[in-house]
Write a protein that holds these residues in place. Structure first.
Motif, PDB file in Angstrom:
ATOM      1  N   MET A 168       0.892  -1.265   0.043  1.00  0.00           N
ATOM      2  CA  MET A 168      -0.037   0.065  -0.100  1.00  0.00           C
ATOM      3  C   MET A 168       0.754   1.135   0.147  1.00  0.00           C
ATOM      4  O   MET A 168       1.988   1.238   0.852  1.00  0.00           O
ATOM      5  CB  MET A 168      -1.018   0.001   1.290  1.00  0.00           C
ATOM      6  CG  MET A 168      -1.992   0.964   1.307  1.00  0.00           C
ATOM      7  SD  MET A 168      -3.064   1.030   2.742  1.00  0.00           S
ATOM      8  CE  MET A 168      -3.922  -0.169   2.414  1.00  0.00           C
ATOM      9  N   SER A 169       0.440   2.157  -0.741  1.00  0.00           N
ATOM     10  CA  SER A 169       1.537   3.266  -0.937  1.00  0.00           C
ATOM     11  C   SER A 169       1.235   4.296   0.226  1.00  0.00           C
ATOM     12  O   SER A 169       0.356   4.134   0.948  1.00  0.00           O
ATOM     13  CB  SER A 169       0.936   4.037  -2.312  1.00  0.00           C
ATOM     14  OG  SER A 169      -0.425   4.419  -2.229  1.00  0.00           O
ATOM     15  N   LEU A 170       2.131   5.200   0.255  1.00  0.00           N
ATOM     16  CA  LEU A 170       1.904   6.223   1.391  1.00  0.00           C
ATOM     17  C   LEU A 170       0.687   6.772   1.549  1.00  0.00           C
ATOM     18  O   LEU A 170      -0.107   7.238   2.514  1.00  0.00           O
ATOM     19  CB  LEU A 170       3.028   7.124   1.479  1.00  0.00           C
ATOM     20  CG  LEU A 170       2.897   8.516   2.634  1.00  0.00           C
ATOM     21  CD1 LEU A 170       3.163   7.545   3.984  1.00  0.00           C
ATOM     22  CD2 LEU A 170       4.093   9.046   2.150  1.00  0.00           C
ATOM     23  N   GLN A 171       0.054   7.347   0.214  1.00  0.00           N
ATOM     24  CA  GLN A 171      -1.233   8.089   0.124  1.00  0.00           C
ATOM     25  C   GLN A 171      -2.414   7.236   0.645  1.00  0.00           C
ATOM     26  O   GLN A 171      -3.139   7.822   1.437  1.00  0.00           O
ATOM     27  CB  GLN A 171      -1.539   8.316  -1.390  1.00  0.00           C
ATOM     28  CG  GLN A 171      -2.837   8.822  -1.617  1.00  0.00           C
ATOM     29  CD  GLN A 171      -3.166   8.843  -3.126  1.00  0.00           C
ATOM     30  OE1 GLN A 171      -2.102   8.618  -3.999  1.00  0.00           O
ATOM     31  NE2 GLN A 171      -4.400   9.321  -3.391  1.00  0.00           N
ATOM     32  N   TRP A 172      -2.384   5.994   0.144  1.00  0.00           N
ATOM     33  CA  TRP A 172      -3.550   5.193   0.859  1.00  0.00           C
ATOM     34  C   TRP A 172      -3.444   4.479   2.146  1.00  0.00           C
ATOM     35  O   TRP A 172      -4.420   4.400   2.996  1.00  0.00           O
ATOM     36  CB  TRP A 172      -3.613   3.932  -0.364  1.00  0.00           C
ATOM     37  CG  TRP A 172      -4.375   4.420  -1.573  1.00  0.00           C
ATOM     38  CD1 TRP A 172      -3.692   4.549  -2.689  1.00  0.00           C
ATOM     39  CD2 TRP A 172      -5.523   4.817  -1.806  1.00  0.00           C
ATOM     40  NE1 TRP A 172      -4.172   4.821  -3.728  1.00  0.00           N
ATOM     41  CE2 TRP A 172      -5.498   5.239  -3.400  1.00  0.00           C
ATOM     42  CE3 TRP A 172      -6.561   5.267  -1.087  1.00  0.00           C
ATOM     43  CZ2 TRP A 172      -6.493   5.867  -4.029  1.00  0.00           C
ATOM     44  CZ3 TRP A 172      -7.698   5.758  -1.846  1.00  0.00           C
ATOM     45  CH2 TRP A 172      -7.650   5.929  -3.199  1.00  0.00           C
ATOM     46  N   THR A 173      -2.173   4.731   2.608  1.00  0.00           N
ATOM     47  CA  THR A 173      -1.820   4.258   4.031  1.00  0.00           C
ATOM     48  C   THR A 173      -2.473   5.248   4.727  1.00  0.00           C
ATOM     49  O   THR A 173      -2.947   5.106   5.988  1.00  0.00           O
ATOM     50  CB  THR A 173      -0.262   3.977   4.264  1.00  0.00           C
ATOM     51  OG1 THR A 173       0.131   3.211   3.450  1.00  0.00           O
ATOM     52  CG2 THR A 173      -0.181   3.846   5.780  1.00  0.00           C
ATOM     53  N   ILE A 174      -2.174   6.730   4.573  1.00  0.00           N
ATOM     54  CA  ILE A 174      -2.714   7.817   5.255  1.00  0.00           C
ATOM     55  C   ILE A 174      -4.327   7.758   5.287  1.00  0.00           C
ATOM     56  O   ILE A 174      -4.842   7.936   6.268  1.00  0.00           O
ATOM     57  CB  ILE A 174      -2.409   8.988   4.724  1.00  0.00           C
ATOM     58  CG1 ILE A 174      -0.597   9.147   4.618  1.00  0.00           C
ATOM     59  CG2 ILE A 174      -2.912  10.340   5.285  1.00  0.00           C
ATOM     60  CD1 ILE A 174      -0.439  10.348   4.167  1.00  0.00           C
ATOM     61  N   VAL A 175      -4.758   7.416   4.219  1.00  0.00           N
ATOM     62  CA  VAL A 175      -6.377   7.502   3.912  1.00  0.00           C
ATOM     63  C   VAL A 175      -6.926   6.148   4.887  1.00  0.00           C
ATOM     64  O   VAL A 175      -7.906   6.572   5.492  1.00  0.00           O
ATOM     65  CB  VAL A 175      -6.944   7.324   2.440  1.00  0.00           C
ATOM     66  CG1 VAL A 175      -8.238   6.861   2.213  1.00  0.00           C
ATOM     67  CG2 VAL A 175      -6.359   8.494   1.686  1.00  0.00           C
ATOM     68  N   ALA A 176      -6.097   5.287   4.696  1.00  0.00           N
ATOM     69  CA  ALA A 176      -6.585   4.209   5.634  1.00  0.00           C
ATOM     70  C   ALA A 176      -6.601   4.366   7.254  1.00  0.00           C
ATOM     71  O   ALA A 176      -7.653   4.073   7.908  1.00  0.00           O
ATOM     72  CB  ALA A 176      -5.815   2.787   5.362  1.00  0.00           C
ATOM     73  N   SER A 177      -5.471   5.084   7.500  1.00  0.00           N
ATOM     74  CA  SER A 177      -5.426   5.475   8.971  1.00  0.00           C
ATOM     75  C   SER A 177      -6.467   6.578   9.480  1.00  0.00           C
ATOM     76  O   SER A 177      -7.003   6.488  10.413  1.00  0.00           O
ATOM     77  CB  SER A 177      -4.101   6.009   9.097  1.00  0.00           C
ATOM     78  OG  SER A 177      -2.983   5.183   8.837  1.00  0.00           O
ATOM     79  N   PHE A 178      -6.754   7.457   8.567  1.00  0.00           N
ATOM     80  CA  PHE A 178      -7.853   8.243   8.541  1.00  0.00           C
ATOM     81  C   PHE A 178      -9.100   7.494   8.781  1.00  0.00           C
ATOM     82  O   PHE A 178      -9.963   7.895   9.622  1.00  0.00           O
ATOM     83  CB  PHE A 178      -7.807   9.335   7.533  1.00  0.00           C
ATOM     84  CG  PHE A 178      -8.829  10.613   7.817  1.00  0.00           C
ATOM     85  CD1 PHE A 178      -8.631  11.364   8.632  1.00  0.00           C
ATOM     86  CD2 PHE A 178     -10.144  10.481   6.987  1.00  0.00           C
ATOM     87  CE1 PHE A 178      -9.533  12.471   8.581  1.00  0.00           C
ATOM     88  CE2 PHE A 178     -10.913  11.360   7.026  1.00  0.00           C
ATOM     89  CZ  PHE A 178     -10.655  12.441   8.023  1.00  0.00           C
ATOM     90  N   LEU A 179      -9.448   6.477   7.949  1.00  0.00           N
ATOM     91  CA  LEU A 179     -10.502   5.703   8.075  1.00  0.00           C
ATOM     92  C   LEU A 179     -10.743   5.069   9.482  1.00  0.00           C
ATOM     93  O   LEU A 179     -11.728   5.130  10.012  1.00  0.00           O
ATOM     94  CB  LEU A 179     -10.706   4.964   7.180  1.00  0.00           C
ATOM     95  CG  LEU A 179     -11.823   3.865   6.896  1.00  0.00           C
ATOM     96  CD1 LEU A 179     -13.370   4.423   6.859  1.00  0.00           C
ATOM     97  CD2 LEU A 179     -11.578   2.696   5.785  1.00  0.00           C
ATOM     98  N   TYR A 180      -9.558   4.530   9.955  1.00  0.00           N
ATOM     99  CA  TYR A 180      -9.704   3.696  11.255  1.00  0.00           C
ATOM    100  C   TYR A 180      -9.908   4.767  12.387  1.00  0.00           C
ATOM    101  O   TYR A 180     -10.644   4.469  13.250  1.00  0.00           O
ATOM    102  CB  TYR A 180      -8.244   2.963  11.111  1.00  0.00           C
ATOM    103  CG  TYR A 180      -8.147   2.062  10.314  1.00  0.00           C
ATOM    104  CD1 TYR A 180      -8.966   1.293   9.930  1.00  0.00           C
ATOM    105  CD2 TYR A 180      -6.671   1.749  10.146  1.00  0.00           C
ATOM    106  CE1 TYR A 180      -8.596   0.207   8.910  1.00  0.00           C
ATOM    107  CE2 TYR A 180      -6.369   0.617   9.096  1.00  0.00           C
ATOM    108  CZ  TYR A 180      -7.434   0.094   8.397  1.00  0.00           C
ATOM    109  OH  TYR A 180      -7.066  -0.739   7.612  1.00  0.00           O
ATOM    110  N   ALA A 181      -9.324   5.911  12.069  1.00  0.00           N
ATOM    111  CA  ALA A 181      -9.468   7.115  13.198  1.00  0.00           C
ATOM    112  C   ALA A 181     -11.131   7.533  13.118  1.00  0.00           C
ATOM    113  O   ALA A 181     -11.627   7.518  14.119  1.00  0.00           O
ATOM    114  CB  ALA A 181      -8.583   8.349  12.935  1.00  0.00           C
ATOM    115  N   GLU A 182     -11.647   7.489  12.002  1.00  0.00           N
ATOM    116  CA  GLU A 182     -12.981   7.819  12.107  1.00  0.00           C
ATOM    117  C   GLU A 182     -13.935   6.924  12.481  1.00  0.00           C
ATOM    118  O   GLU A 182     -14.864   7.156  13.100  1.00  0.00           O
ATOM    119  CB  GLU A 182     -13.574   8.032  10.457  1.00  0.00           C
ATOM    120  CG  GLU A 182     -12.915   9.430   9.861  1.00  0.00           C
ATOM    121  CD  GLU A 182     -13.547   9.438   8.376  1.00  0.00           C
ATOM    122  OE1 GLU A 182     -13.827  10.558   7.882  1.00  0.00           O
ATOM    123  OE2 GLU A 182     -13.428   8.441   7.537  1.00  0.00           O
TER     124      GLU A 182
END
Length: 220
Positions: free
Chosen positions: A1-15
């Motif tokens: 997983m690229s850095l971009q989608w890692t950030i988006v996935a982390s944001f999803l988990y935080a949500e």
């Protein structure tokens, strides 16, 4: 997983964690409202609309990129002469594009849900505070009404007692007046009797004087 989608996935988990915190009965709406109105969040909320629109824009771009990748790798036609590794690599890229689509889609959806939850919790806390204030005001009005009714009842009892005292005094005065009238009538009757007796005595005295006068004249 690229850095971009890692950030988006982390944001999803935080949500997801934030949604669980807001929906579970951990704190009352009034406490959440105090937390929302803290100095740090108050400073952030001044630009909350800008942050929200920026996040919406970023997630929409990620979603569109995922849709583009899905269309790109889903339209690849497999041929008999295509190498197995290339086919597996294409399927893997299609799977990643689909995964990124779901991640960005859910992140976008939960961002809107969180904003709406915060608004609803704030409104609920405001309504609860208003209801509590109205309840206290109603209690104060009820206590004041009870006190007023009690005072009015005491005044009524006092007025009844005063009225009874006045009636008693009036009846006493009427009895005394009746007694005075009877005494006056008795005195009047006695005076009339005395007048009659005086008239009778005066008449007898006059008769005696006449007799004496007549007797004295005969002797001469």
């Amino acid at each position: 997983m690229s850095l971009q989608w890692t950030i988006v996935a982390s944001f999803l988990y935080a949500e997801i964690a934030v949604v669980l915190l807001l929906t579970l009965p951990i704190a009352s709406p009034s406490r959440w409202q105090k937390f929302f109105r803290s100095k740090f969040l108050a400073y952030i909320s001044a630009q909350a609309t800008i942050y929200f629109l920026v996040l919406i824009g970023v997630l929409v771009l990620c979603l569109l990129d995922a849709i583009r990748e899905m269309q790109k790798y889903s339209n690849v036609e497999s041929s008999d002469h295509q190498h197995l590794d290339a086919e597996m690599q294409g399927n893997m890229r299609l799977f990643r594009a689909q995964r990124n689509f779901y991640i960005s889609g859910f992140a976008l959806f939960l961002l809107i849900v969180i904003r709406r939850l915060v608004q609803m919790i704030s409104q609920l806390a405001t309504l609860l505070a208003q209801a509590e204030a109205n309840f206290r005001q109603a209690q104060s009005a009820s206590v004041a009404a009870k006190t007023l009714l009690q005072q009015q009842g005491n005044d009524d009892v006092k007025s009844k007692k005063e009225l009874e005292d006045l009636k008693s005094q009036i009846s006493t005065l009427e009895r005394e007046l009746s007694k005075e009238r009877k005494d006056k009538e008795a005195v009047k009757s006695q005076a009339e009797s005395l007048n009659k007796e005086y008239d009778r005595l005066a008449e007898e005295h006059s008769k005696l004087q006449k007799k004496i006068t007549v007797g004295g004249g005969d002797k001469k």
